[in-house]
Design a protein around this motif. Structure first.
Motif, PDB file in Angstrom:
ATOM      1  N   ALA A   1       0.831  -1.205   0.000  1.00 41.04           N
ATOM      2  CA  ALA A   1       0.000   0.000   0.000  1.00 41.04           C
ATOM      3  C   ALA A   1       0.865   1.255   0.000  1.00 41.04           C
ATOM      4  CB  ALA A   1      -0.942  -0.008   1.204  1.00 41.04           C
ATOM      5  N   THR A   2       1.937   1.259   0.783  1.00 37.06           N
ATOM      6  CA  THR A   2       2.848   2.402   0.831  1.00 37.06           C
ATOM      7  C   THR A   2       3.516   2.623  -0.523  1.00 37.06           C
ATOM      8  OG1 THR A   2       3.257   2.015   3.178  1.00 37.06           O
ATOM      9  CG2 THR A   2       4.859   3.375   2.009  1.00 37.06           C
ATOM     10  N   LEU A   3       3.995   1.565  -1.146  1.00 34.90           N
ATOM     11  CA  LEU A   3       4.633   1.680  -2.468  1.00 34.90           C
ATOM     12  C   LEU A   3       3.642   2.158  -3.525  1.00 34.90           C
ATOM     13  CD1 LEU A   3       6.956  -1.443  -2.529  1.00 34.90           C
ATOM     14  CD2 LEU A   3       7.633   0.948  -2.364  1.00 34.90           C
ATOM     15  N   LEU A   4       2.418   1.649  -3.455  1.00 33.37           N
ATOM     16  CA  LEU A   4       1.392   2.070  -4.407  1.00 33.37           C
ATOM     17  C   LEU A   4       1.075   3.559  -4.231  1.00 33.37           C
ATOM     18  CD1 LEU A   4      -0.578   1.328  -6.644  1.00 33.37           C
ATOM     19  CD2 LEU A   4      -2.221   0.681  -4.890  1.00 33.37           C
ATOM     20  N   THR A   5       0.969   4.020  -2.999  1.00 38.72           N
ATOM     21  CA  THR A   5       0.716   5.431  -2.722  1.00 38.72           C
ATOM     22  C   THR A   5       1.851   6.300  -3.243  1.00 38.72           C
ATOM     23  OG1 THR A   5      -0.551   4.852  -0.754  1.00 38.72           O
ATOM     24  CG2 THR A   5       0.249   7.121  -0.897  1.00 38.72           C
ATOM     25  N   LEU A   6       3.093   5.887  -3.014  1.00 41.06           N
ATOM     26  CA  LEU A   6       4.250   6.638  -3.515  1.00 41.06           C
ATOM     27  C   LEU A   6       4.262   6.688  -5.039  1.00 41.06           C
ATOM     28  CD1 LEU A   6       7.050   5.500  -1.061  1.00 41.06           C
ATOM     29  CD2 LEU A   6       5.974   7.744  -1.191  1.00 41.06           C
ATOM     30  N   CYS A   7       3.914   5.594  -5.688  1.00 46.87           N
ATOM     31  CA  CYS A   7       3.868   5.576  -7.157  1.00 46.87           C
ATOM     32  C   CYS A   7       2.796   6.526  -7.682  1.00 46.87           C
ATOM     33  CB  CYS A   7       3.603   4.163  -7.663  1.00 46.87           C
ATOM     34  SG  CYS A   7       5.029   3.073  -7.511  1.00 46.87           S
ATOM     35  N   ILE A   8       1.629   6.543  -7.033  1.00 44.66           N
ATOM     36  CA  ILE A   8       0.550   7.429  -7.465  1.00 44.66           C
ATOM     37  C   ILE A   8       0.958   8.886  -7.272  1.00 44.66           C
ATOM     38  CG2 ILE A   8      -1.802   8.205  -6.915  1.00 44.66           C
ATOM     39  CD1 ILE A   8      -2.443   5.213  -6.371  1.00 44.66           C
ATOM     40  N   LEU A   9       1.581   9.212  -6.129  1.00 41.70           N
ATOM     41  CA  LEU A   9       2.051  10.573  -5.896  1.00 41.70           C
ATOM     42  C   LEU A   9       3.111  10.977  -6.918  1.00 41.70           C
ATOM     43  CD1 LEU A   9       2.266  10.709  -2.009  1.00 41.70           C
ATOM     44  CD2 LEU A   9       0.680  11.947  -3.474  1.00 41.70           C
ATOM     45  N   GLY A  10       4.045  10.083  -7.208  1.00 40.70           N
ATOM     46  CA  GLY A  10       5.078  10.365  -8.205  1.00 40.70           C
ATOM     47  C   GLY A  10       4.482  10.593  -9.579  1.00 40.70           C
ATOM     48  N   LEU A  11       3.505   9.805  -9.955  1.00 39.70           N
ATOM     49  CA  LEU A  11       2.832   9.965 -11.244  1.00 39.70           C
ATOM     50  C   LEU A  11       2.085  11.297 -11.301  1.00 39.70           C
ATOM     51  CD1 LEU A  11       2.140   8.755 -14.000  1.00 39.70           C
ATOM     52  CD2 LEU A  11       0.164   7.666 -12.915  1.00 39.70           C
ATOM     53  N   ALA A  12       1.430  11.664 -10.209  1.00 41.38           N
ATOM     54  CA  ALA A  12       0.711  12.945 -10.165  1.00 41.38           C
ATOM     55  C   ALA A  12       1.669  14.112 -10.338  1.00 41.38           C
ATOM     56  CB  ALA A  12      -0.058  13.078  -8.850  1.00 41.38           C
ATOM     57  N   VAL A  13       2.814  14.066  -9.674  1.00 42.22           N
ATOM     58  CA  VAL A  13       3.816  15.132  -9.814  1.00 42.22           C
ATOM     59  C   VAL A  13       4.332  15.174 -11.247  1.00 42.22           C
ATOM     60  CG1 VAL A  13       6.151  15.840  -9.153  1.00 42.22           C
ATOM     61  CG2 VAL A  13       4.498  15.178  -7.396  1.00 42.22           C
ATOM     62  N   PHE A  14       4.609  14.031 -11.839  1.00 40.60           N
ATOM     63  CA  PHE A  14       5.107  13.962 -13.213  1.00 40.60           C
ATOM     64  C   PHE A  14       4.094  14.534 -14.199  1.00 40.60           C
ATOM     65  CE2 PHE A  14       5.320  11.629 -17.258  1.00 40.60           C
ATOM     66  CZ  PHE A  14       6.571  12.030 -17.678  1.00 40.60           C
ATOM     67  N   LEU A  15       2.824  14.172 -14.032  1.00 39.73           N
ATOM     68  CA  LEU A  15       1.802  14.615 -14.979  1.00 39.73           C
ATOM     69  C   LEU A  15       1.466  16.097 -14.838  1.00 39.73           C
ATOM     70  CD1 LEU A  15      -0.630  11.573 -14.953  1.00 39.73           C
ATOM     71  CD2 LEU A  15       1.001  12.213 -16.725  1.00 39.73           C
ATOM     72  N   THR A  16       1.620  16.662 -13.653  1.00 41.87           N
ATOM     73  CA  THR A  16       1.311  18.073 -13.476  1.00 41.87           C
ATOM     74  C   THR A  16       2.515  18.972 -13.685  1.00 41.87           C
ATOM     75  OG1 THR A  16       1.675  17.944 -11.096  1.00 41.87           O
ATOM     76  CG2 THR A  16      -0.591  17.627 -11.885  1.00 41.87           C
ATOM     77  N   ALA A  17       3.708  18.431 -13.766  1.00 49.08           N
ATOM     78  CA  ALA A  17       4.900  19.259 -13.983  1.00 49.08           C
ATOM     79  C   ALA A  17       4.797  19.908 -15.354  1.00 49.08           C
ATOM     80  CB  ALA A  17       6.167  18.413 -13.886  1.00 49.08           C
ATOM     81  N   CYS A  18       4.674  21.194 -15.360  1.00 47.17           N
ATOM     82  CA  CYS A  18       4.566  21.991 -16.581  1.00 47.17           C
ATOM     83  C   CYS A  18       3.319  21.632 -17.391  1.00 47.17           C
ATOM     84  CB  CYS A  18       5.834  21.862 -17.433  1.00 47.17           C
ATOM     85  SG  CYS A  18       6.281  23.409 -18.210  1.00 47.17           S
ATOM     86  N   GLY A  19       2.283  21.197 -16.713  1.00 50.20           N
ATOM     87  CA  GLY A  19       1.037  20.886 -17.381  1.00 50.20           C
ATOM     88  C   GLY A  19       0.207  22.127 -17.618  1.00 50.20           C
ATOM     89  N   ARG A  20       0.156  23.028 -16.655  1.00 48.93           N
ATOM     90  CA  ARG A  20      -0.552  24.287 -16.809  1.00 48.93           C
ATOM     91  C   ARG A  20       0.493  25.361 -17.037  1.00 48.93           C
ATOM     92  NH1 ARG A  20      -5.952  24.568 -13.492  1.00 48.93           N
ATOM     93  NH2 ARG A  20      -6.328  26.019 -15.170  1.00 48.93           N
ATOM     94  N   ASP A  21       0.327  26.539 -16.500  1.00 48.73           N
ATOM     95  CA  ASP A  21       1.315  27.598 -16.689  1.00 48.73           C
ATOM     96  C   ASP A  21       2.573  27.315 -15.886  1.00 48.73           C
ATOM     97  OD1 ASP A  21      -0.361  28.924 -18.354  1.00 48.73           O
ATOM     98  OD2 ASP A  21      -0.979  30.436 -16.912  1.00 48.73           O
ATOM     99  N   CYS A  22       3.690  27.220 -16.565  1.00 48.08           N
ATOM    100  CA  CYS A  22       4.977  27.076 -15.887  1.00 48.08           C
ATOM    101  C   CYS A  22       6.087  27.546 -16.831  1.00 48.08           C
ATOM    102  CB  CYS A  22       5.217  25.654 -15.418  1.00 48.08           C
ATOM    103  SG  CYS A  22       5.930  24.556 -16.626  1.00 48.08           S
ATOM    104  N   PHE A  23       7.193  27.924 -16.234  1.00 50.68           N
ATOM    105  CA  PHE A  23       8.354  28.348 -17.007  1.00 50.68           C
ATOM    106  C   PHE A  23       9.609  27.911 -16.278  1.00 50.68           C
ATOM    107  CE2 PHE A  23      11.729  31.454 -17.893  1.00 50.68           C
ATOM    108  CZ  PHE A  23      11.852  31.264 -19.257  1.00 50.68           C
ATOM    109  N   VAL A  24      10.436  27.154 -16.968  1.00 47.08           N
ATOM    110  CA  VAL A  24      11.753  26.774 -16.468  1.00 47.08           C
ATOM    111  C   VAL A  24      12.748  27.220 -17.523  1.00 47.08           C
ATOM    112  CG1 VAL A  24      13.259  24.876 -15.772  1.00 47.08           C
ATOM    113  CG2 VAL A  24      10.816  24.766 -15.245  1.00 47.08           C
ATOM    114  N   GLY A  25      13.641  28.104 -17.148  1.00 50.71           N
ATOM    115  CA  GLY A  25      14.608  28.657 -18.089  1.00 50.71           C
ATOM    116  C   GLY A  25      15.028  30.028 -17.610  1.00 50.71           C
TER     117      GLY A  25
END
Length: 134
Positions: A8-32
Motif C-alpha cells: 500500500a505504501t509503495l502504491l501510494t508513492l507511485c501514485i504521488l510520483g505519477l501525479a507530480v510527473f503529470l502536473t509538472a509543466c502541465g498548466r502555466d509554468c516556465f523553467v529557463g
C-alpha cells in the motif's frame, strides 16, 4: 512492516510520483531564463507552458534581429505594431534567424505562447554599431 502495508505504501508513492510527473509543466509554468531590457527580449526555454508578453519602444527605420527556434513542443510568437496589426507571426520552425524592419514609431508588443516547449526567442534592436547577436 507486513507485506500488505508495504504494498500500500509503495502504491501510494507511485501514485504521488505519477501525479507530480503529470502536473509538472502541465498548466502555466516556465523553467529557463528570461531577460527583458529596453532594446532586447530573450527567453531561453528549458520547459514552458503558458504565455509571456513584452513591449518595446521602437522608431521608424529601426531593425529587429530575431532568433526564434522551437526544439520541442510548440512555441508561437507574434510581434504586433502599435496599431495591433501583426508584423510577424510564426512557430519557430524553418528559418530561425531573420530581421524585421520597423516602419512606424511606437510601442511594439511581443507575445509568446508555448505548450510543453523547449527553445529560444531572442529579439534585439539593431543599429549600425551593434553586431546582430551581441
Amino acid at each position: 512492516m507486513n507485506r500488505k502495508s508495504l504494498t500500500a505504501t509503495l502504491l501510494t508513492l507511485c501514485i504521488l510520483g505519477l501525479a507530480v510527473f503529470l502536473t509538472a509543466c502541465g498548466r502555466d509554468c516556465f523553467v529557463g531564463s528570461r531577460t527583458a531590457e529596453a532594446g532586447s527580449y530573450r527567453l531561453d526555454i528549458d520547459r514552458m507552458t503558458g504565455t509571456d508578453r513584452f513591449t518595446m519602444e521602437l522608431g521608424t527605420g529601426d531593425t529587429l534581429g530575431v532568433q526564434f527556434e522551437t526544439v520541442k513542443g510548440s512555441i508561437y510568437m507574434e510581434i504586433k505594431e502599435p496599431d495591433e496589426s501583426s508584423l510577424y507571426a510564426g512557430n519557430g520552425k524553418g528559418v530561425t534567424e531573420f530581421t524585421v524592419s520597423i516602419s512606424q514609431s511606437g510601442t511594439y508588443s511581443i507575445y509568446v505562447e508555448a505548450r510543453h516547449a523547449k527553445g529560444t526567442v531572442y529579439i534585439q534592436r539593431i543599429d549600425g554599431k551593434n553586431a546582430l547577436w551581441n
